[in-house]
Design a protein around this motif. Structure first.
Motif, PDB file in Angstrom:
ATOM      1  N   TYR A  51      -3.650   0.712  -3.135  1.00 15.25           N
ATOM      2  CA  TYR A  51      -3.146  -0.590  -3.314  1.00 15.25           C
ATOM      3  C   TYR A  51      -2.140  -0.354  -4.056  1.00 15.25           C
ATOM      4  O   TYR A  51      -2.515   0.160  -5.310  1.00 15.25           O
ATOM      5  N   ASN A  55      -7.750   1.572   0.510  1.00 13.20           N
ATOM      6  CA  ASN A  55      -7.827   0.923   1.568  1.00 13.20           C
ATOM      7  C   ASN A  55      -8.387   2.070   2.359  1.00 13.20           C
ATOM      8  O   ASN A  55      -7.597   3.090   2.720  1.00 13.20           O
ATOM      9  N   GLN A  58       0.744  -1.137  -0.103  1.00 15.02           N
ATOM     10  CA  GLN A  58       0.090  -0.114   0.038  1.00 15.02           C
ATOM     11  C   GLN A  58       0.947   1.212   0.082  1.00 15.02           C
ATOM     12  O   GLN A  58       1.999   1.191   0.468  1.00 15.02           O
TER      13      GLN A  58
END
Length: 78
Positions: free
Chosen positions: A75, A68, A54
């Protein structure tokens, strides 16, 4: 090096608690260099956490379309 205790902590403001560990893994940017020096002076080694899955930075070619929302990250295509 005789390591007995290790902590992984990604938040700020826990200097006193972290000083009780032999090694701590921290989120970069949450502690100033003076705080890291204080931990080292108290016998705690510090390591930086690096996420390979990430990224919280600006849009980059390796980002996917998925995010996220909990961490505010995107991501990446490793």
């Amino acid at each position: 090096m005789n390591v007995r205790t290790i902590a992984f902590y990604y938040g700020p403001g826990a200097l006193e608690r972290l000083a009780g560990f032999d090694i701590v893994v921290l989120q970069p940017g949450h502690y100033r260099s003076e705080e890291l020096e204080e931990l080292r002076a108290r016998g705690t080694s510090t390591l930086a956490y690096l996420s390979l899955g990430q990224d919280a930075g600006p849009p980059m070619p390796w980002h996917t379309d998925a995010a996220n929302p909990t961490w505010g990250t995107t991501y990446v295509d490793v």
